[in-house]
Motif scaffolding. Sequence first.
Motif, PDB file in Angstrom:
ATOM      1  N   GLU A 269       1.623  -3.515  -7.992  1.00 43.82           N
ATOM      2  CA  GLU A 269       0.641  -2.590  -8.560  1.00 43.82           C
ATOM      3  C   GLU A 269      -0.177  -3.219  -9.682  1.00 43.82           C
ATOM      4  OE1 GLU A 269      -0.097   0.395  -7.567  1.00 43.82           O
ATOM      5  OE2 GLU A 269       1.445   0.633  -6.028  1.00 43.82           O
TER       6      GLU A 269
ATOM      7  N   ARG B  66      -1.253   1.586   2.896  1.00 41.12           N
ATOM      8  CA  ARG B  66      -0.038   2.025   2.218  1.00 41.12           C
ATOM      9  C   ARG B  66       0.848   2.823   3.171  1.00 41.12           C
ATOM     10  NH1 ARG B  66      -0.251   2.171  -3.508  1.00 41.12           N
ATOM     11  NH2 ARG B  66      -2.244   1.474  -4.400  1.00 41.12           N
TER      12      ARG B  66
ATOM     13  N   ARG C  34       0.912  -4.471   3.986  1.00 37.25           N
ATOM     14  CA  ARG C  34       0.782  -3.899   2.654  1.00 37.25           C
ATOM     15  C   ARG C  34       0.467  -4.984   1.630  1.00 37.25           C
ATOM     16  NH1 ARG C  34       6.642  -1.476   3.426  1.00 37.25           N
ATOM     17  NH2 ARG C  34       6.301  -0.503   5.483  1.00 37.25           N
ATOM     18  N   TRP C  35      -0.169  -4.563   0.574  1.00 44.94           N
ATOM     19  CA  TRP C  35      -0.543  -5.472  -0.513  1.00 44.94           C
ATOM     20  C   TRP C  35       0.712  -6.114  -1.102  1.00 44.94           C
ATOM     21  CZ3 TRP C  35      -4.284  -8.264  -2.174  1.00 44.94           C
ATOM     22  CH2 TRP C  35      -4.412  -8.652  -3.511  1.00 44.94           C
TER      23      TRP C  35
ATOM     24  N   PHE D 191      -6.062  -4.645  -5.683  1.00 47.69           N
ATOM     25  CA  PHE D 191      -6.251  -5.094  -4.303  1.00 47.69           C
ATOM     26  C   PHE D 191      -7.594  -5.810  -4.151  1.00 47.69           C
ATOM     27  CE2 PHE D 191      -8.026  -4.452  -0.058  1.00 47.69           C
ATOM     28  CZ  PHE D 191      -7.017  -4.971   0.744  1.00 47.69           C
ATOM     29  N   GLU D 192      -7.544  -6.972  -3.495  1.00 46.24           N
ATOM     30  CA  GLU D 192      -8.759  -7.706  -3.124  1.00 46.24           C
ATOM     31  C   GLU D 192      -8.597  -8.177  -1.689  1.00 46.24           C
ATOM     32  OE1 GLU D 192     -10.426 -10.697  -5.653  1.00 46.24           O
ATOM     33  OE2 GLU D 192      -9.448  -9.845  -7.435  1.00 46.24           O
ATOM     34  N   ASP D 193      -9.532  -7.816  -0.855  1.00 42.19           N
ATOM     35  CA  ASP D 193      -9.435  -8.151   0.568  1.00 42.19           C
ATOM     36  C   ASP D 193      -9.321  -9.656   0.793  1.00 42.19           C
ATOM     37  OD1 ASP D 193      -9.473  -7.593   3.373  1.00 42.19           O
ATOM     38  OD2 ASP D 193     -11.556  -8.234   3.414  1.00 42.19           O
TER      39      ASP D 193
ATOM     40  N   TYR E 133       1.208  -8.158  -3.755  1.00 40.44           N
ATOM     41  CA  TYR E 133       1.227  -8.666  -5.127  1.00 40.44           C
ATOM     42  C   TYR E 133       1.499  -7.597  -6.184  1.00 40.44           C
ATOM     43  CZ  TYR E 133      -0.885 -12.549  -2.638  1.00 40.44           C
ATOM     44  OH  TYR E 133      -1.121 -13.560  -1.728  1.00 40.44           O
TER      45      TYR E 133
ATOM     46  N   MET F  65      -5.764 -10.810   0.521  1.00 43.85           N
ATOM     47  CA  MET F  65      -4.788 -10.200   1.428  1.00 43.85           C
ATOM     48  C   MET F  65      -4.475 -11.155   2.576  1.00 43.85           C
ATOM     49  SD  MET F  65      -2.927  -7.533   2.112  1.00 43.85           S
ATOM     50  CE  MET F  65      -1.859  -7.267   3.536  1.00 43.85           C
TER      51      MET F  65
ATOM     52  N   ARG G  33      -9.575  -2.478   3.672  1.00 46.64           N
ATOM     53  CA  ARG G  33      -9.039  -1.637   2.609  1.00 46.64           C
ATOM     54  C   ARG G  33      -7.523  -1.787   2.529  1.00 46.64           C
ATOM     55  NH1 ARG G  33     -12.290   4.073   3.703  1.00 46.64           N
ATOM     56  NH2 ARG G  33     -14.423   3.233   3.464  1.00 46.64           N
ATOM     57  N   GLU G  34      -6.969  -1.405   1.379  1.00 51.41           N
ATOM     58  CA  GLU G  34      -5.524  -1.488   1.206  1.00 51.41           C
ATOM     59  C   GLU G  34      -4.821  -0.449   2.079  1.00 51.41           C
ATOM     60  OE1 GLU G  34      -2.105  -1.302  -2.323  1.00 51.41           O
ATOM     61  OE2 GLU G  34      -4.220  -0.913  -2.802  1.00 51.41           O
TER      62      GLU G  34
END
Length: 353
Positions: free
Chosen positions: A266, A252, A261-262, A270-272, A264, A275, A249-250
């Motif tokens: 907002e 934060r 942290r993600w 998010f795609e695992d 790319y 990541m 999961r993302e």
Amino acid sequence: MEKKPHFVRREFPPREVSSLSLGLLLAAVLILNALLYLYLNKFYISSGRAETDPGLCPFGYFKLGAVKNCSPWLSCEAINREVRKLKCVGEGAVKKVFLSEWKENKVVLSQLTNSELKEDFLHGLKMLKALQSKHVVRLLGYCEQQFTILTEYHPLGSLRGLNETLHMPKYKGINTWHRRLMLAIDYVSVIRYLHSSPLGTLVMCDSNDLDKVLSQYLLTSDFHILVNDLDALPLVNRSAGRLVKCGHRELRGEFVAPEQRWPYGEEVPFEDDLMPPYDEKTDIWKIPDVSNFFLGHVEGSDIVRLHLFDIHAACKKEDPAERPSAQEVLDTYKKVLTLLIREAAMPGAREML
């Protein structure tokens, strides 16, 4: 003619007095350094912080309380026959924890509660068996068929309750910057052990916020720290190009490292699979925040923070490769402890010299 009495004033040469004082001061400093060395040596060894713990038994064995002999880990049959549950003292996503009794000793019985997470539970058991050391809670037995683990009981509980414990009247005398810095040293020692464990470089993934970190560790009755929850310890293998990701999961917040942290923005969901993975330097990023909790707001804690400023700034480098290793952080913490103890013992020595 009356003669006036003639008084002769005898004065000691200033250099002689100065040399004598300086010699006495240097002798005192040398004696202090020797006593300090003996103190720290005794602290790190006799208190169980030595690299080898004489209290540990061979693999597959344990000893509890005042018992001198090592016993084999309890089997399924022994746990079912000899261990009596007293009450539930905690429940998480993976397991439920019971305060229990075995041969008049308080122990902790952990049982899987979610069958979908049995792989996490068994991974935690595997880690617990392989990593038995002075840094890890003592394993007393297990039953894989029933998804049950038996460990040593520590009445002071997890580090979540540290401040409440130290503010109790019976512990008021040890609620000092010195004891709190020692707890921070213990914590970094655990991280150092995980990063150089017998299994390789392990990352403490159950650490997405301060409260979660504190829940993974126990406070012993003699005020040391043990890691207790080993369900999420992925392995980094640089030679094989193997990095890790803490969950799917993302993540934060400022507590987790930037690389967790993600990356790319907002505008990109998010795609695992997209990541990027990372290494153990995520644990280093979190050390200043955890240590800040340990130091608290007692007299002298701000002085400790000042001495740790540079190493903590290095831990917060955006580029993981520029952060220090856990060993480097640990070495710095120990140097600061030694320096501050010396200054506390002879606060005026520097000015006199």
